[in-house]
Write an enzyme that holds these catalytic residues in place. Structure first.
Site, mmCIF file in Angstrom:
data_model
loop_
_atom_site.group_PDB
_atom_site.id
_atom_site.type_symbol
_atom_site.label_atom_id
_atom_site.label_comp_id
_atom_site.label_asym_id
_atom_site.label_seq_id
_atom_site.Cartn_x
_atom_site.Cartn_y
_atom_site.Cartn_z
ATOM 1 C CB ALA A 1 -0.912 -0.244 1.084
ATOM 2 C CE LYS B 1 -23.314 -13.224 -1.826
ATOM 3 N NZ LYS B 1 -23.186 -14.537 -1.332
ATOM 4 C CB ALA C 1 -18.791 1.707 16.256
ATOM 5 N NE ARG D 1 -19.888 -9.474 20.176
ATOM 6 C CZ ARG D 1 -19.682 -9.273 18.803
ATOM 7 N NH1 ARG D 1 -19.061 -10.414 18.185
ATOM 8 N NH2 ARG D 1 -20.409 -8.166 18.259
ATOM 9 N N GLY E 1 -24.429 -25.845 11.294
ATOM 10 C CA GLY E 1 -24.021 -24.385 11.198
ATOM 11 C C GLY E 1 -23.795 -23.848 9.701
HETATM 12 N N1 HSE Z 1 -24.945 -16.547 3.072
HETATM 13 C C1 HSE Z 1 -23.988 -16.381 2.145
HETATM 14 C C2 HSE Z 1 -23.738 -17.887 1.486
HETATM 15 C C3 HSE Z 1 -22.715 -15.793 2.285
HETATM 16 O O1 HSE Z 1 -24.197 -18.769 2.006
HETATM 17 O O2 HSE Z 1 -23.023 -17.850 0.684
HETATM 18 C C4 HSE Z 1 -22.665 -14.323 2.683
HETATM 19 O O3 HSE Z 1 -23.259 -13.673 1.352
#
Ligand code: HSE
Length: 452
Positions: free
Chosen positions: A33, A205, A43, A49, A187
C-alpha cells in the site's frame, strides 16, 4: 508516512477476521500500500466483546456516529449489514468525506444508485469487493482485469449455503427439507435461511455483477429470483442420468442484436438478470464446484470464458476482500477523483439504459418432468404440443413404469430436455401439456444452461 486510520462499524466474524489479518500481515500490506493501514476505532453495541476482539490499544465505542465524526478516520468499514441503520451510516460517512468499504450486498443491490451518486458528489470511494463471492476477487476482475472486453454473460454459484445443500442432496439422495435441517444443525445454514434458500442473497450479488459487467444501474427489483426449496431429489437423479448437475446460478446475460452476442429469432434487446436452479453439463468445471464453495464464469468477447473459484464466505476469506479494498483506497485516495476506477466500472455519464428483460422474454433451454399415464400416444401428444409451438427437443428419457412406481404401476416419469426457446413460449406449452388428461401431476420445469 503515518498509517492511514480506519474505523470499523460492527465487529462480528468478518470484522474480527479483518482486524486479525491486518495485524498479522501488516508489513506485507504496508509494502504493497505504500503506508500502514490501522484500525484505530471500532463501534459495536457489544463493547465488551469488541474490546476483547481488538485489545486495549484500539478505541471501542457503542455509537457508530462517533467513528464517523472522528476527523482522524479516513476510511469507514461498514459490516453491520441490512438496509436500515447501515444505509444511514454509509450515507453519513460519505457526507463526512470518508471513504467506505462495505460487504453489504443487500444495501448496494437495492440502494446502490443513491449511494454511488452521493459518493461521486463528495469525491469519495465506496468499495465492495467483499459483497460478492467473499474472498474471490470477482469485482476486481470484472471492473479492471476484463476491462478490454465486451462482456457477454456471466454465471455464478454465488451462495455457499445453497450449494452445500444441493451437493448433499446429490451425494446422499436426500430431499431438500432433510438436508436443510442437517445444514442448520452443522452451522452451514442460518437459523433463518430465507435469503439464502429463496435465492435473494444470490440475486443481490448477481445484480451488482450485472451493473459492472454491462454498465447498467443496479436494479435488484428487476431480477428474477427463484430459490431451491421446490427441488426434488428425483430431479437431481434424472439430471445426473442425462449428464447434468443442478446448481443455483446467478445469471446476467447481454442480449443485443449484433453479431457478437446471443440472439434468438428476433427477440428484443436487453439484459437477462436471473437467479434460479439450473441444469449444467456435468463436464463443465463449474458443475463440479461442491459444498459451500463459490465460482463465477465470465465470458468476454476477447478473452473467451474465464472461471473464478474460491471461498464465498467466512472470516478471513471475506477479510481478504475487505483489506484489498483498504489497500486500493490507501493507494488512490490522494489521486484526482476523475482518475480513479469508477464504482460501476463505466464512467457515470456513460451508463447504458439497456432494459432488464422480463422473464417471459428470456431465452434458455429446459428440463421438463411429466408424471404421465403409461399408455400409447402420450409421448406423441406431448411432443406434438412442443412441435406446434416451435420448441425443439434435445433429449427424451422415459422410465419403465415399475421402476418409478413399483410393480404394476400405471404411471411413469417422462423427462424432456429442450433446445433454447423463449420462456413465454415455454409457458404456453406448459399450460397446454398440463391440461392433457394423461398428465397426472404438476409438471416440473427446471431451466438448463449449457455455458458453452
Ligand atoms: N450467506 C451467504 C452464502 C454468504 O451462503 O454464501 C454471505 O453472502
Amino acid at each position: 508516512m503515518k498509517a492511514i486510520q480506519v474505523g470499523l462499524l460492527g465487529i462480528g466474524t468478518v470484522g474480527s477476521g479483518t482486524f486479525n489479518v491486518l495485524q498479522r500481515n501488516q508489513e506485507e500490506i504496508k509494502r504493497r500500500a505504500g503506508r500502514g493501514i490501522e484500525i484505530t476505532m471500532v463501534a459495536d453495541l457489544d463493547t465488551a466483546r469488541a474490546q476483547a476482539a481488538v485489545g486495549a490499544g484500539v478505541q471501542v465505542v457503542a455509537d457508530a456516529r462517533a467513528v464517523i465524526a472522528n476527523p482522524h478516520i479516513d476510511i469507514v468499514i461498514e459490516l453491520i449489514g441490512g438496509y436500515g441503520i447501515a444505509k444511514q451510516l454509509v450515507l453519513e460517512a460519505i457526507e463526512a468525506g470518508k471513504h467506505v468499504v462495505t460487504a453489504n450486498k443487500a444495501l448496494l443491490a437495492v440502494h446502490g444508485t443513491e449511494i454511488f451518486a452521493a459518493a461521486h458528489r463528495k469525491g469519495v470511494m465506496v468499495a465492495f469487493e467483499a459483497a460478492v463471492a467473499g474472498g474471490i476477487p470477482i469485482i476486481k476482475a470484472l471492473r479492471e482485469g476484463l476491462t478490454a472486453n465486451r462482456i457477454q454473460w456471466l454465471a455464478g454459484i454465488i451462495n455457499g449455503t445453497t450449494n452445500f445443500i444441493l451437493s448433499e442432496m446429490r451425494d446422499k439422495g436426500l430431499d431438500f427439507n432433510v438436508v436443510l435441517k442437517e445444514a442448520q444443525r452443522l452451522g452451514y445454514a442460518e437459523a433463518d435461511p430465507t435469503f439464502d434458500i429463496e435465492g435473494v442473497d444470490a440475486a443481490h450479488k448477481v445484480t451488482l455483477m450485472s451493473a459492472i459487467a454491462f454498465g447498467i444501474p443496479v436494479q435488484f427489483d428487476k431480477a428474477y429470483v427463484e430459490g431451491i426449496t421446490q427441488l426434488g431429489a428425483q430431479d437431481i437423479k434424472y439430471a445426473e442420468q442425462l449428464g447434468y448437475r443442478i446448481k443455483l446460478l446467478g445469471i446476467a446475460k447481454r442480449r443485443t442484436g449484433d453479431a457478437t452476442t446471443v440472439t434468438h429469432k428476433g427477440t428484443p434487446d436487453g439484459i437477462e438478470l436471473r437467479v434460479h436452479p439450473s441444469l449444467v453439463p456435468a463436464k463443465r468445471l463449474i458443475a463440479n464446484v461442491e459444498g459451500a464453495m463459490n465460482a463465477v464464469m465470465v465470458h468476454g468477447d476477447a478473452v473467451g470464458t474465464t472461471l473464478y473459484y474460491g471461498k464465498g464466505a467466512g472470516s478471513e476469506p471475506t477479510a481478504s476482500a475487505v483489506i484489498a479494498d483498504l489497500v486500493d483506497i490507501t493507494r488512490l485516495h490522494t489521486a484526482d477523483a476523475a482518475q480513479r476506477v469508477p464504482h460501476l466500472a463505466f464512467q457515470p455519464d456513460a451508463m447504458s439504459d439497456l432494459r432488464v428483460l422480463p422473464m417471459s422474454e428470456v431465452v434458455t433451454s429446459y428440463y421438463l418432468r411429466l408424471s404421465v399415464s403409461d399408455q400409447p400416444g402420450v409421448l406423441a401428444k406431448v411432443t406434438g404440443i412442443l412441435a406446434d409451438l416451435g420448441i425443439s427437443i434435445d433429449a427424451v428419457l422415459q422410465r419403465e413404469a415399475d421402476e418409478v412406481g413399483g410393480e404394476g404401476a400405471t404411471s411413469t416419469d417422462l423427462i424432456i430436455l429442450t433446445h433454447d426457446t423463449v420462456e413465454g413460449t415455454m409457458n404456453q406449452a406448459l399450460t397446454q401439456m398440463q391440461m392433457l388428461p394423461t398428465v397426472l401431476a404438476p409438471i416440473v420445469r427446471i431451466r438448463k444452461e449449457e455455458l458453452a
